[in-house]
Scaffold this motif. Structure first.
Motif, PDB file in Angstrom:
ATOM      1  N   VAL A  53       0.978  -1.239   0.134  1.00  0.00           N
ATOM      2  CA  VAL A  53      -0.116  -0.075  -0.165  1.00  0.00           C
ATOM      3  C   VAL A  53       0.959   1.124   0.217  1.00  0.00           C
ATOM      4  O   VAL A  53       2.073   1.313   0.446  1.00  0.00           O
ATOM      5  N   GLU A  54       0.508   2.317  -0.544  1.00  0.00           N
ATOM      6  CA  GLU A  54       0.910   3.528  -0.448  1.00  0.00           C
ATOM      7  C   GLU A  54       0.737   4.367   0.627  1.00  0.00           C
ATOM      8  O   GLU A  54      -0.314   4.500   1.145  1.00  0.00           O
ATOM      9  N   LEU A  55       1.861   4.452   1.648  1.00  0.00           N
ATOM     10  CA  LEU A  55       1.532   5.169   2.944  1.00  0.00           C
ATOM     11  C   LEU A  55       1.276   6.568   2.954  1.00  0.00           C
ATOM     12  O   LEU A  55       0.741   7.232   3.568  1.00  0.00           O
ATOM     13  N   GLU A  56       2.338   7.107   1.853  1.00  0.00           N
ATOM     14  CA  GLU A  56       2.520   8.740   1.984  1.00  0.00           C
ATOM     15  C   GLU A  56       2.945   9.104   0.312  1.00  0.00           C
ATOM     16  O   GLU A  56       3.794   8.392   0.025  1.00  0.00           O
ATOM     17  N   GLN A  57       2.239  10.304   0.133  1.00  0.00           N
ATOM     18  CA  GLN A  57       2.900  10.927  -1.220  1.00  0.00           C
ATOM     19  C   GLN A  57       3.738  12.061  -0.864  1.00  0.00           C
ATOM     20  O   GLN A  57       3.651  12.767  -0.033  1.00  0.00           O
ATOM     21  N   ILE A  58       4.853  11.782  -1.569  1.00  0.00           N
ATOM     22  CA  ILE A  58       6.038  12.796  -1.286  1.00  0.00           C
ATOM     23  C   ILE A  58       5.955  13.914  -2.533  1.00  0.00           C
ATOM     24  O   ILE A  58       5.809  15.034  -1.675  1.00  0.00           O
ATOM     25  N   PHE A  59       5.744  13.699  -3.676  1.00  0.00           N
ATOM     26  CA  PHE A  59       5.329  14.892  -4.395  1.00  0.00           C
ATOM     27  C   PHE A  59       5.127  14.067  -5.891  1.00  0.00           C
ATOM     28  O   PHE A  59       5.157  13.130  -6.179  1.00  0.00           O
ATOM     29  N   GLY A  60       4.265  15.003  -6.480  1.00  0.00           N
ATOM     30  CA  GLY A  60       3.739  14.540  -7.750  1.00  0.00           C
ATOM     31  C   GLY A  60       4.924  14.794  -8.962  1.00  0.00           C
ATOM     32  O   GLY A  60       5.830  15.533  -8.812  1.00  0.00           O
ATOM     33  N   ILE A  61       4.701  13.687  -9.697  1.00  0.00           N
ATOM     34  CA  ILE A  61       5.929  13.781 -10.952  1.00  0.00           C
ATOM     35  C   ILE A  61       5.155  14.101 -12.345  1.00  0.00           C
ATOM     36  O   ILE A  61       4.041  13.251 -12.658  1.00  0.00           O
ATOM     37  N   THR A  62       5.862  15.058 -13.141  1.00  0.00           N
ATOM     38  CA  THR A  62       5.327  15.090 -14.695  1.00  0.00           C
ATOM     39  C   THR A  62       6.540  15.145 -15.358  1.00  0.00           C
ATOM     40  O   THR A  62       7.766  15.432 -14.668  1.00  0.00           O
TER      41      THR A  62
END
Lengths: 398, 210
Positions: free
Chosen positions: B169-178
């Motif tokens: 499972v994804e516990l935390e998002q660090i940053f969005g990527i593009t």
């Protein structure tokens, strides 16, 4: 750590072999000669300085300074640039000399922990400082001399980008009054050249659409003279207006010098805000992925040495320039070999002395052992190959 | 004739969407850039010359100035920290950098974190005052928590499909990527107009698709 092999060197330092040194010295000589023709006098300062004086005053981040301890446990640094040491000298040994002071240098400087991206731990800078003149004339003199120095060094196509820290400082102060942290954040993005982050940062501030568009628009403020006029319309802040007026004036002076074709105005071009106080510039050659010169106005530095004065200057990245100036083949044509036998030694030396008097000529001599044949090979282009080396001329006294 | 702009394109996952965004901006670029065996592909009609490189290397080519422009993921830019201009968010190849683990586990006192992005991961945990051991891996990151090499992993998540399949499972998002359009410091000034034009045309495409 294992013991280094005998040929190993510390990270980021280089040996310069004769061919490279001859190129480097050539650049150094031509550039310093050019600077001296503009009245700049060369100065030499120590390689080591106190951390608490020059180390703290320099624009180099602390973690990039090479530090060592002296016998008394005081922290020393290897100089990371020449600007801070020169400020120290100007405020002490030269404090009776009237302003403006024009000083130049060619020196090795040191930065720790720089290994990649064309960065070295020890490298050469050739540069100058004009201390005690805060006028646009002084800034333009320094820029015009940067152009002349690049030409003297042998850099063919280049451009200088010219900016001013006052413009952004004023613009942000006007549009984000009292929001110091946010101003700082936006400047950090510009400093990191992260335009995407800058635009996202602006959006997150929930600004009025017009203000946001205005602040986004500054990313396009790059070009020629017209940029100053365009930028005038973008702000009514006094600091920003003064900065633009100063730049326009610098531009006028550069036109009079006849060098404005080499210069672009780029108001997003910023140096370290805590160091530079006015115009800043950077120079680029089409042949190299990294800047070849950088400089600007630093009016607060001299105050740290208790002789406040405006000052402006630049440094050429001499080793980078070394990579791009035409690698003229070492002039084997001027290299001469004289071989002699014991009985004709004096004659051979007299001839060597005569030839050495000619500019640009190098003469080597070699005593032939008894009965040693002394016949050089001729190469197709008319050179002499002797003892594995090429000579333009080969004389024998046997 | 105008000098060609040299562009580094990423191979693999981002390749097709990067080509499409250039095509949408009106640059006649062939779809099969990646499948040709040529290393340097000149497209004079587009005024560009392309090289295809591993995504993690794009920013390196740009920093050294052997190419003028590049298309690189934000993940690589954060990890590599290269001195380049980040001009435009192309809004393609969207995904995110996340902390991933097995559900319902108590965190260890000194958690081990496996990742392909040691710089990003160590900075993230350092800034949160958390002490972790970073383990650098080069692939099959999802395996690490399953087999007990690490407590967590820091990796890119696109759809989360692989994670679900492996019970992670994804516990935390660090940053969005593009993906971003990046430019060399010198090219940005020496080829100012050409680069600004590419940037504007791409920006129009991005704006249209929003």
């Amino acid at each position: 750590m294992s013991k280094p092999k005998v040929f190993e060197k510390p990270t980021g330092v280089k040996d310069y072999l004769p061919e490279a040194v001859s190129l480097l010295r050539g650049i150094e000589f031509r550039v310093l000669d050019c600077m001296s023709r503009w009245g700049y006098r060369q100065i030499i300062t120590p390689t080591i300085e106190f951390y608490d004086t020059v180390g703290v005053a320099s624009s180099t981040k602390e973690r990039k300074l090479f530090k060592l301890l002296d016998q008394n446990g005081r922290t020393l640094v290897l100089r990371s640039d020449m600007t801070a040491p020169i400020a120290r000298v100007v405020a002490s040994l030269l404090k009776e000399e009237p302003y403006p002071l024009r000083l130049c240098y060619h020196s090795n400087v040191f930065r720790a922990f720089e290994q990649e991206g064309g960065r070295e731990s020890e490298f050469f800078q050739t540069g100058l400082e004009l201390v005690g003149d805060g006028s646009p004339e002084a800034d333009a003199e320094v820029i015009a001399l940067a152009v002349a120095s690049l030409q003297a060094a042998g850099v063919k196509t280049f451009k200088l980008a010219l900016g001013h820290v006052g413009f952004l400082n004023g613009l942000f102060r006007e549009n984000l009054p009292g929001r110091e942290d946010e101003q700082q954040l936006l400047k950090e993005f510009l400093l990191k050249r992260d335009h995407v982050g800058y635009k996202q940062g602006l959006r997150s501030l929930e600004l009025d659409d017009k203000v946001r568009a205005g602040l986004e628009g500054i990313l396009r403020l790059r070009g020629g003279e017209e940029i100053c006029r365009q930028a005038h319309a973008a702000t009514s802040d006094t600091v920003a207006q003064e900065a633009l007026a100063h730049l326009c004036e610098v531009w006028e002076v550069l036109k009079a010098y006849g060098v404005s074709e080499h210069v672009l105005i780029d108001l997003t071009m910023i140096g370290d805000f805590s160091y530079y106080t006015g115009m800043t510039f950077e120079g680029y050659s089409a042949d190299l992925g990294f800047p070849v010169v950088s400089g600007g106005r630093y009016d607060n530095l001299l105050a740290q040495f208790e002789r406040p004065a405006p000052a402006t200057g630049f440094s050429l990245k001499t080793n980078r320039i070394l990579e791009i100036v035409s690698k003229e083949a070492e002039r084997a044509g001027r290299r001469t070999m004289i071989v002699y036998t014991g009985s004709r030694r004096a004659e051979a030396f007299a001839k060597a002395a005569e030839l050495r008097a000619e500019a640009g000529r190098s003469v080597e001599t070699k005593r032939l052992a008894d009965g040693e044949p002394a016949v050089p090979e001729r190469t197709p282009d008319g050179m002499y190959l002797y003892d594995g080396r090429l000579y333009g001329e080969w004389l024998s006294f046997d | 004739m105008q000098e060609l702009l040299r562009v580094a394109m990423p191979k693999g996952r981002i390749n097709q969407s990067a080509i499409r965004v250039l095509q949408d901006a009106g640059y006649p670029i062939p779809d099969d850039l990646e499948s040709t065996r040529k290393l340097i592909i000149t497209v004079p009609e587009a005024g560009m010359e392309f090289i295809l490189v591993k995504p993690v290397d794009v920013a390196t080519y740009v920093e050294y100035g052997v190419v003028d422009l590049g298309i690189a993921g934000k993940d690589v830019l954060m990890e590599e920290n290269r001195d380049v201009y980040e001009l435009l968010d192309l809004k393609i190849a969207k995904c995110r950098m996340s902390v991933i683990g097995l559900p319902g586990r108590e965190p260890a006192i000194n958690p081990k974190v496996a990742t392909k992005y040691p710089v990003v991961a160590s900075q993230y945990f350092r800034e949160r005052g958390q002490q972790v051991d970073i383990i650098k891996l080069n692939g099959s990151i999802e395996l690490a928590p399953l087999i007990g090499l690490a407590d967590w992993i820091v990796d890119m998540v696109e759809t989360g499909q692989t994670l679900r399949e492996n019970g992670l499972v994804e516990l935390e998002q660090i940053f969005g990527i593009t993906s971003r359009l990046i430019a060399n410091r010198v090219s940005y000034r020496m080829k100012n107009e050409a680069i600004q034009q590419v940037c504007d045309r791409l920006q129009a495409v991005v704006a249209r698709s929003e």
